[in-house]
Each structure stands twice: as structure tokens, then as C-alpha cells.
Design a protein around this motif. Structure first.
Motif, mmCIF file in Angstrom:
data_model
loop_
_atom_site.group_PDB
_atom_site.id
_atom_site.type_symbol
_atom_site.label_atom_id
_atom_site.label_comp_id
_atom_site.label_asym_id
_atom_site.label_seq_id
_atom_site.Cartn_x
_atom_site.Cartn_y
_atom_site.Cartn_z
ATOM 1 N N PRO A 1 0.840 -1.204 0.000
ATOM 2 C CA PRO A 1 0.000 0.000 0.000
ATOM 3 C C PRO A 1 0.874 1.253 0.000
ATOM 4 C CG PRO A 1 0.055 -0.974 2.184
ATOM 5 C CD PRO A 1 0.737 -1.953 1.275
ATOM 6 N N LYS A 2 0.372 2.313 -0.535
ATOM 7 C CA LYS A 2 1.122 3.568 -0.582
ATOM 8 C C LYS A 2 1.525 3.988 0.825
ATOM 9 C CE LYS A 2 0.831 8.331 -2.267
ATOM 10 N NZ LYS A 2 -0.031 9.316 -2.964
ATOM 11 N N GLY A 3 2.828 4.265 0.994
ATOM 12 C CA GLY A 3 3.327 4.697 2.296
ATOM 13 C C GLY A 3 3.355 3.615 3.344
ATOM 14 N N GLY A 4 3.270 2.341 2.933
ATOM 15 C CA GLY A 4 3.218 1.231 3.879
ATOM 16 C C GLY A 4 4.495 1.077 4.695
ATOM 17 N N ARG A 5 4.376 0.291 5.767
ATOM 18 C CA ARG A 5 5.511 0.064 6.660
ATOM 19 C C ARG A 5 6.243 -1.208 6.246
ATOM 20 N NH1 ARG A 5 3.285 -0.171 12.012
ATOM 21 N NH2 ARG A 5 3.614 2.082 12.180
ATOM 22 N N VAL A 6 7.570 -1.105 6.097
ATOM 23 C CA VAL A 6 8.401 -2.207 5.623
ATOM 24 C C VAL A 6 9.516 -2.486 6.620
ATOM 25 C CG1 VAL A 6 9.882 -3.043 3.758
ATOM 26 C CG2 VAL A 6 7.948 -1.544 3.227
ATOM 27 N N LEU A 7 9.806 -3.754 6.824
ATOM 28 C CA LEU A 7 10.983 -4.169 7.591
ATOM 29 C C LEU A 7 12.047 -4.652 6.621
ATOM 30 C CD1 LEU A 7 12.511 -4.972 10.200
ATOM 31 C CD2 LEU A 7 11.356 -7.200 10.047
ATOM 32 N N ASP A 8 13.241 -4.059 6.681
ATOM 33 C CA ASP A 8 14.395 -4.543 5.923
ATOM 34 C C ASP A 8 15.190 -5.423 6.877
ATOM 35 O OD1 ASP A 8 16.655 -5.007 4.432
ATOM 36 O OD2 ASP A 8 16.903 -2.942 3.775
ATOM 37 N N LEU A 9 15.077 -6.735 6.710
ATOM 38 C CA LEU A 9 15.667 -7.706 7.622
ATOM 39 C C LEU A 9 17.072 -8.068 7.151
ATOM 40 C CD1 LEU A 9 14.925 -9.710 10.051
ATOM 41 C CD2 LEU A 9 14.585 -11.393 8.225
ATOM 42 N N GLY A 10 18.079 -7.745 7.968
ATOM 43 C CA GLY A 10 19.456 -7.940 7.528
ATOM 44 C C GLY A 10 19.801 -6.891 6.497
ATOM 45 N N CYS A 11 19.658 -5.635 6.899
ATOM 46 C CA CYS A 11 19.685 -4.506 5.955
ATOM 47 C C CYS A 11 21.056 -4.191 5.393
ATOM 48 C CB CYS A 11 19.125 -3.258 6.638
ATOM 49 S SG CYS A 11 20.137 -2.654 8.029
ATOM 50 N N GLY A 12 22.139 -4.760 5.981
ATOM 51 C CA GLY A 12 23.468 -4.397 5.517
ATOM 52 C C GLY A 12 23.688 -2.901 5.653
#
Length: 210
Positions: free
Chosen positions: A40-51
Motif C-alpha cells: 500500500p502507498k506509504g506502507g511500513r516495511v521491515l528490511d531484515l538484515g539490511c546491511g
């Protein structure tokens, strides 16, 4: 990110090199665009192991709310340079959120965990997704577990193996991409990425349309 000591030592020592090499893979960028198109627009994301935060930066610039985790102190320090990015040090077992994220970007991070731990890690990510949420996973293709010449621990998977694990969680998979690239260790290795969606329960779907 995995808590494997030797793997973390490599990333702590080579964080700067890794930051320079990331973001140059057009296949991965295609995967990123396909992933965010499902959010969805502006949704919340987790970058897991983001480096170093390259993908998290791209998602922020696309207008998403991004949280990032990594178990390497040096990688957390690199990612913390990204303006507006919420970064914390965490291993996979620390993910205990419930229905928090619209999407989780696990791009070549889960491959550092032992195979026996993967079902639990995926279950944690499943719980952390909102109903209808999307999980992106990138892994190296193959079989077995071993260390590369730098000492990093890797678990190799087949597409069928990963899709089976996701099916056990009743997740629907698509957008399979495959390729081969030279890694930080200088070796060319095959890889694949795919996305999986957390199915909205029938009861919730009926409520939404009522």
C-alpha cells in the motif's frame, strides 16, 4: 541477521566494501520494484538484515516507512547514515512483532541461518506481517550448509524447498527470479528470489466487505 560469530566478523570488517558493491544488481532492483508494487502507498516495511541500508534507502525514497535490522555493528553504523531510517541491532530471533508490517524485505539475509532454524524464522516473519502482507526472500541456490572462503556461513536452498516451507504457513508465492552473480568473496554463485503473500483470513475479508 544470523548471530554466527565468524559471519558477523566478516561483515564488521568489510562493511565499507559491501556498501560499495550493493545496489548494482539490476535483477535485485527488478525484485525491489515488484515487491513495492504489491504494498500500500506509504506502507511500513521491515528490511531484515539490511546491511549498509542501500535497499532501505531506496524504499524510503519511494515514500515507504522503513525499519531496518542487522546483527553486525558495522552494518548498523553504515545503515544509520541513511537519513530518516530507523535502524536497530537485532538477530532473526529478536523479531517478535505481530501484524506490524505491510512488507518484509529479507534479501539474502536468511541464508546465513542454519537450515534447522529456518521454519522458526519464517514463522516469526509471518506473524510480523499484516494480513495480506508481502514477504520477499532472496537465497543462494543449492543444497547443504558450508562456509565461503571468507568464513561466512551459508545455507543453500532449492526453490521447491523454500516454497514448501512457505506453503506450510499457507503463504502464496510468486515472482520467482533466478540468476548468478559474483559475491563479496569473488565467487560466482546461483541465486533466486521470490515473494510470498500472507493470505487474508476469510473472516477478515468478509468484515472488510460488509
Amino acid at each position: 541477521m544470523s548471530a554466527d560469530r565468524e559471519t558477523l566478523e566478516v561483515y564488521n570488517a568489510r562493511a565499507g566494501d559491501y556498501a560499495q558493491t550493493m545496489g548494482r544488481d539490476p535483477a535485485a532492483m527488478a525484485s525491489l520494484r515488484a515487491f513495492v508494487a504489491r504494498l500500500p502507498k506509504g506502507g511500513r516495511v521491515l528490511d531484515l538484515g539490511c546491511g549498509p541500508g542501500s535497499w532501505a534507502r531506496a524504499m524510503l525514497e519511494m515514500g515507504f516507512e522503513v525499519e531496518a535490522t542487522d546483527a553486525s555493528d558495522a552494518m548498523v553504523a553504515e545503515a544509520s547514515k541513511v537519513e530518516g531510517l530507523a535502524v536497530r541491532k537485532a538477530v532473526f530471533e529478536d523479531i517478535d512483532d505481530v501484524a506490524r508490517f505491510d512488507g518484509i524485505w529479507a534479501n539474502f539475509s536468511l541464508l546465513h541461518a542454519p537450515r534447522a532454524a529456518m521454519p522458526d524464522h519464517l514463522a516469526r516473519l509471518y506473524r510480523a506481517l499484516k494480513p495480506g502482507g508481502v514477504l520477499h526472500v532472496g537465497l543462494k541456490e543449492g543444497t547443504g550448509e558450508r562456509r565461503d572462503r571468507l568464513g561466512r556461513f551459508y545455507t543453500y536452498y532449492t526453490v521447491a524447498e523454500l516454497t514448501g516451507l512457505l506453503a506450510d504457513l499457507d503463504m502464496v508465492t510468486d515472482d520467482l527470479r533466478e540468476g548468478a552473480d559474483k559475491g563479496l568473496d569473488g565467487e560466482v554463485a546461483g541465486w533466486f528470489t521470490l515473494t510470498a503473500r500472507k493470505i487474508v483470513p476469510d473472516t477478515e475479508a468478509r468484515t472488510d466487505t460488509a
